[in-house]
Design a protein around this motif. Structure first.
Motif, PDB file in Angstrom:
ATOM      1  N   SER A 102       0.936  -1.284  -0.043  1.00 11.05           N
ATOM      2  CA  SER A 102      -0.025  -0.014  -0.021  1.00 11.05           C
ATOM      3  C   SER A 102       1.060   1.326  -0.047  1.00 11.05           C
ATOM      4  O   SER A 102       2.115   1.242   0.516  1.00 11.05           O
ATOM      5  CB  SER A 102      -0.785   0.015   1.420  1.00 11.05           C
ATOM      6  OG  SER A 102      -0.168   0.307   2.491  1.00 11.05           O
ATOM      7  N   ALA A 103       0.432   2.239  -0.488  1.00  6.18           N
ATOM      8  CA  ALA A 103       1.199   3.778  -0.474  1.00  6.18           C
ATOM      9  C   ALA A 103       1.477   3.962   1.136  1.00  6.18           C
ATOM     10  O   ALA A 103       2.697   4.514   1.064  1.00  6.18           O
ATOM     11  CB  ALA A 103       0.399   4.699  -1.005  1.00  6.18           C
ATOM     12  N   SER A 104       0.482   3.719   1.834  1.00  7.88           N
ATOM     13  CA  SER A 104       1.087   4.000   3.134  1.00  7.88           C
ATOM     14  C   SER A 104       2.163   3.301   3.692  1.00  7.88           C
ATOM     15  O   SER A 104       2.804   3.842   4.415  1.00  7.88           O
ATOM     16  CB  SER A 104      -0.115   4.186   4.136  1.00  7.88           C
ATOM     17  OG  SER A 104      -0.717   2.830   4.351  1.00  7.88           O
ATOM     18  N   ARG A 105       2.218   2.040   3.616  1.00  5.76           N
ATOM     19  CA  ARG A 105       3.198   1.062   3.842  1.00  5.76           C
ATOM     20  C   ARG A 105       4.580   1.348   3.221  1.00  5.76           C
ATOM     21  O   ARG A 105       5.342   1.343   3.827  1.00  5.76           O
ATOM     22  CB  ARG A 105       2.882  -0.465   3.735  1.00  5.76           C
ATOM     23  CG  ARG A 105       1.728  -0.948   4.494  1.00  5.76           C
ATOM     24  CD  ARG A 105       1.965  -1.092   6.000  1.00  5.76           C
ATOM     25  NE  ARG A 105       3.005  -1.802   6.364  1.00  5.76           N
ATOM     26  CZ  ARG A 105       2.927  -3.284   6.167  1.00  5.76           C
ATOM     27  NH1 ARG A 105       2.017  -3.861   5.992  1.00  5.76           N
ATOM     28  NH2 ARG A 105       4.058  -3.787   6.548  1.00  5.76           N
ATOM     29  N   VAL A 106       4.500   1.730   2.003  1.00  5.48           N
ATOM     30  CA  VAL A 106       5.607   2.217   1.383  1.00  5.48           C
ATOM     31  C   VAL A 106       6.381   3.390   2.004  1.00  5.48           C
ATOM     32  O   VAL A 106       7.370   3.487   2.231  1.00  5.48           O
ATOM     33  CB  VAL A 106       5.522   2.291  -0.318  1.00  5.48           C
ATOM     34  CG1 VAL A 106       6.580   2.781  -0.821  1.00  5.48           C
ATOM     35  CG2 VAL A 106       5.404   0.871  -0.767  1.00  5.48           C
ATOM     36  N   ALA A 107       5.487   4.341   2.212  1.00  5.99           N
ATOM     37  CA  ALA A 107       5.854   5.637   2.822  1.00  5.99           C
ATOM     38  C   ALA A 107       6.478   5.421   4.224  1.00  5.99           C
ATOM     39  O   ALA A 107       7.747   6.129   4.540  1.00  5.99           O
ATOM     40  CB  ALA A 107       4.749   6.531   2.883  1.00  5.99           C
TER      41      ALA A 107
END
Length: 218
Positions: A31-36
């Protein structure tokens, strides 16, 4: 005047962080949040570089394709198919948890599309009819995806309960290299079957292409 703040995020950095996340935790973790979080920034920071999860999947696909040795994919069509299959499987073997993500998306990565074009050119030069080019390549691709999906599986999973049928020895006692044997067996059978199909097409009037059949090729 102080130095400008160091850039914490790049597009390539996002894709590499995403691939590492999937390698470690599986496709559902992406997910974008996990990558961030892995990059030490807030989720919205990523959207200056990517539009969303689908673009991230395409980006990690591009990283995997970059690991493939496709530059020498020239020569007889059977050799092109063989090299293509082996290169894809080797790269997938390094990132088996990314395979479900890649398989669920249409191919948009330029390097992957270039590999398709080379395969089509080799098949076309060997005399395959135009309407058969995509089915031939897809048949190889389906085999590769199935082989790659099995890389992260264990044949003995689910075989510890009661009331199992007799004769499951090959599953219970699968040799460590059974996946390699299965891949070699399947690839050889697939290429031999395609070779036989092309030979049959060549026996048709016009070589099955509406034109004279080309000389035999491997």
């Amino acid at each position: 005047m102080g130095r400008p703040p160091r850039r914490l995020v790049t597009r390539e950095g996002i894709m590499r962080a995403a691939l590492a996340l999937v390698d470690e935790e599986g496709p559902d973790a992406l997910s974008a949040s996990r990558v961030a979080k892995r990059l030490g920034v807030k989720g919205p920071s990523l959207y200056a570089y990517v539009s969303g999860r689908d673009e991230i999947v395409d980006g990690l696909h591009a990283l995997i394709v970059a690991e493939m040795e496709l530059a020498d994919a020239t020569g007889p069509w059977t050799g092109v198919i063989d090299l293509w299959a082996r290169s894809y499987r080797a790269a997938f073997a390094a990132h088996p948890r990314a395979v479900p993500l890649i398989a669920s998306r249409p191919v948009r990565v330029p390097a992957a599309l270039e590999a398709y074009a080379r395969a089509f050119d080799a098949l076309r030069a060997a005399g395959w009819p135009e309407e058969r080019l995509l089915p031939v390549v897809r048949s190889v691709e389906y085999f590769l995806i199935g082989s790659a999906l099995d890389l992260d599986a264990h044949p003995e999973d689910g075989l510890h309960g009661e009331h199992l049928p007799a004769g499951l020895g090959p599953l219970r006692c699968a040799p460590p290299h059974h996946r390699e044997l299965a891949f070699e067996t399947g690839l050889a059978a697939l290429i031999e079957g395609l070779r036989a199909t092309l030979a049959a097409l060549r026996r048709e009037p016009g070589g099955g292409t509406g034109r004279a059949a080309p000389p035999d090729a491997k």
